[in-house]
Scaffold this active site. Sequence first.
Site, PDB file in Angstrom:
ATOM      1  N   LYS A  57       4.748 -10.752   8.987  1.00 15.25           N
ATOM      2  CA  LYS A  57       5.596  -9.769   9.673  1.00 15.25           C
ATOM      3  C   LYS A  57       5.983 -10.274  11.071  1.00 15.25           C
ATOM      4  O   LYS A  57       7.123 -10.137  11.501  1.00 15.25           O
ATOM      5  CB  LYS A  57       4.889  -8.416   9.745  1.00 15.25           C
ATOM      6  CG  LYS A  57       4.818  -7.705   8.389  1.00 15.25           C
ATOM      7  CD  LYS A  57       4.177  -6.316   8.461  1.00 15.25           C
ATOM      8  CE  LYS A  57       4.207  -5.645   7.090  1.00 15.25           C
ATOM      9  NZ  LYS A  57       3.543  -4.339   7.037  1.00 15.25           N
ATOM     10  N   GLU A 105      -6.323  -8.015  -0.843  1.00 15.98           N
ATOM     11  CA  GLU A 105      -6.340  -7.599   0.559  1.00 15.98           C
ATOM     12  C   GLU A 105      -7.747  -7.369   1.104  1.00 15.98           C
ATOM     13  O   GLU A 105      -8.028  -7.721   2.244  1.00 15.98           O
ATOM     14  CB  GLU A 105      -5.498  -6.333   0.754  1.00 15.98           C
ATOM     15  CG  GLU A 105      -4.018  -6.588   0.527  1.00 15.98           C
ATOM     16  CD  GLU A 105      -3.150  -5.398   0.889  1.00 15.98           C
ATOM     17  OE1 GLU A 105      -3.238  -4.911   2.022  1.00 15.98           O
ATOM     18  OE2 GLU A 105      -2.384  -4.939   0.018  1.00 15.98           O
ATOM     19  N   SER A 136       3.152   2.797   7.981  1.00 14.47           N
ATOM     20  CA  SER A 136       3.370   2.503   9.410  1.00 14.47           C
ATOM     21  C   SER A 136       4.715   3.046   9.881  1.00 14.47           C
ATOM     22  O   SER A 136       4.901   3.344  11.055  1.00 14.47           O
ATOM     23  CB  SER A 136       3.345   0.991   9.642  1.00 14.47           C
ATOM     24  OG  SER A 136       4.435   0.383   8.949  1.00 14.47           O
ATOM     25  N   SER A 193       6.646   4.615   3.942  1.00 16.67           N
ATOM     26  CA  SER A 193       6.053   3.518   4.718  1.00 16.67           C
ATOM     27  C   SER A 193       4.969   4.112   5.593  1.00 16.67           C
ATOM     28  O   SER A 193       5.262   4.944   6.463  1.00 16.67           O
ATOM     29  CB  SER A 193       7.103   2.814   5.582  1.00 16.67           C
ATOM     30  OG  SER A 193       6.451   1.920   6.473  1.00 16.67           O
ATOM     31  N   HIS A 218       2.486 -11.077 -25.976  1.00 18.91           N
ATOM     32  CA  HIS A 218       3.726 -11.734 -26.385  1.00 18.91           C
ATOM     33  C   HIS A 218       4.028 -12.970 -25.545  1.00 18.91           C
ATOM     34  O   HIS A 218       5.118 -13.518 -25.627  1.00 18.91           O
ATOM     35  CB  HIS A 218       4.883 -10.722 -26.332  1.00 18.91           C
ATOM     36  CG  HIS A 218       4.658  -9.587 -27.289  1.00 18.91           C
ATOM     37  ND1 HIS A 218       5.083  -9.610 -28.594  1.00 18.91           N
ATOM     38  CD2 HIS A 218       3.979  -8.430 -27.128  1.00 18.91           C
ATOM     39  CE1 HIS A 218       4.697  -8.491 -29.203  1.00 18.91           C
ATOM     40  NE2 HIS A 218       4.023  -7.759 -28.335  1.00 18.91           N
ATOM     41  N   GLY A 230       0.807  -1.218   0.000  1.00 18.66           N
ATOM     42  CA  GLY A 230       0.000   0.000   0.000  1.00 18.66           C
ATOM     43  C   GLY A 230       0.836   1.262   0.000  1.00 18.66           C
ATOM     44  O   GLY A 230       0.353   2.339  -0.369  1.00 18.66           O
TER      45      GLY A 230
HETATM   46  O1  PA5 Z   1      -1.808  -2.951   2.551  1.00 15.31           O
HETATM   47  C1  PA5 Z   1      -1.029  -3.332   3.410  1.00 15.31           C
HETATM   48  O2  PA5 Z   1      -1.330  -3.431   4.614  1.00 15.31           O
HETATM   49  C2  PA5 Z   1       0.362  -3.701   3.009  1.00 15.31           C
HETATM   50  O3  PA5 Z   1       0.480  -3.833   1.630  1.00 15.31           O
HETATM   51  C3  PA5 Z   1       1.348  -2.656   3.559  1.00 15.31           C
HETATM   52  O4  PA5 Z   1       1.179  -1.433   2.895  1.00 15.31           O
HETATM   53  C4  PA5 Z   1       2.778  -3.177   3.411  1.00 15.31           C
HETATM   54  O5  PA5 Z   1       2.926  -4.346   4.177  1.00 15.31           O
HETATM   55  C5  PA5 Z   1       3.810  -2.156   3.851  1.00 15.31           C
HETATM   56  O6  PA5 Z   1       3.482  -1.602   5.095  1.00 15.31           O
HETATM   57  P1  PA5 Z   1       3.595  -0.017   5.259  1.00 15.31           P
HETATM   58  O7  PA5 Z   1       2.631   0.536   4.233  1.00 15.31           O
HETATM   59  O8  PA5 Z   1       3.169   0.280   6.643  1.00 15.31           O
HETATM   60  O9  PA5 Z   1       4.996   0.329   4.957  1.00 15.31           O
END
Ligand code: PA5
Length: 365
Positions: free
Chosen positions: A357, A247, A111, A109, A263, A67
């Site tokens: 994680k 997700e 988080s 990031s 292709h 994300g």
């Molecule tokens: O959608 C999600 O929860 C994940 O794809 C996170 O985005 C991914 O694990 C990375 O974490 P963060 O966005 O906190 O860096």
Amino acid sequence: MDQTTCIRSKVDLNSAHQINTGDPEGMFQALWNLPEQCAEAFKIATKFSQPNDYKNVHAVIISGLGGSAIGGDLLRVCVANKSTVPVIVNRDYTLPAFVGEQILVIAVSYSGNTEETLSAYAMAQKNGAKIIALTSGGKLKELAMRDGVPVVTVPGGLQPRAATSYLFIPALVIMAELGFIPTVNDEISNLITEMQGLREQYQPEMPIADNLAKQIAQKLFNKTPLIWGSCSTTEVAAIRWKGQINENSKSAAYWNNFPELNHNEIVGFEMPEALLKNLEVIILRDEADHERVKQRMEITKSIIEGKVSGITEVFSKGTSLLTRLYSLNYIGDYASIYLALLYGVNPTPVKMIDLLKNELMKIKS
Ligand code: PA5
């Protein structure tokens, strides 16, 4: 509309009560708030000022995962035909060897605690790159503050995939502020207005008959979604749809893009027949798709017709490429949540990501 798919789910997408009960953590609300999120993200971005020497870099790398990376894809595609520097999206622990003081690394990031991004951040620091941290907090913010690295802090409390605009719009504005692209102020303001119009069409209160997002969810129910976009335009929306279906709906989903899929992937539409029969192909289309790609799409449809469960084309809407890509992402986001409800799953939690994680934390790197 294939009514049999409706019958197999216990959930009626015309029932406001069932929709509300199926989304206890408010994914629909987060989607509804998208225009306001864009406005707030723009405000945050305009308050941020980057060091003057960042203007001299030769490339921008957006480093993040999941994300937090999709905003990088959006940036890459939206600025491709106007940016004076390349934009590269890096989804890894490491950065390419060319990263040094001439490169701007935007470490993203939501988080602030994603280990791959923290590792890439450390490498950027070590190599003397220009760095900006884009986060709601966590370790990334802590390290950046310690290192004197500029930080764009965005509000926390959302799922990262519901915070895309917080992670994308600041990066877009930074590109403009650094002079790599022309100003984006009008584009963002139009985006906000146009998204306000679109959310009315996909909201839970809109009945299935008038709600394309609900109709798409019904088509995808009990099927394997295969999302196709076009390189340089809707590819980013195809990636987004796939991720959101994974997700939010907890469903398998795959993506590819034109012209590449002509292709290789197209040759595979012979076997295994049972698997092909379960594929629901979504083709994301945009007016800026290359003319030959548009022709390829027509020929490809005629090749796979009858071999797959169905083919649905979704056309982007809007006055700029930015808005048109957002429009595709928006309907895909809504459809993925309706699909979650049809499957009877809560769209918000991502237990498998959390499990991974946690398991990794137990193992020393
Ligand atoms: O959608 C999600 O929860 C994940 O794809 C996170 O985005 C991914 O694990 C990375 O974490 P963060 O966005 O906190 O860096």
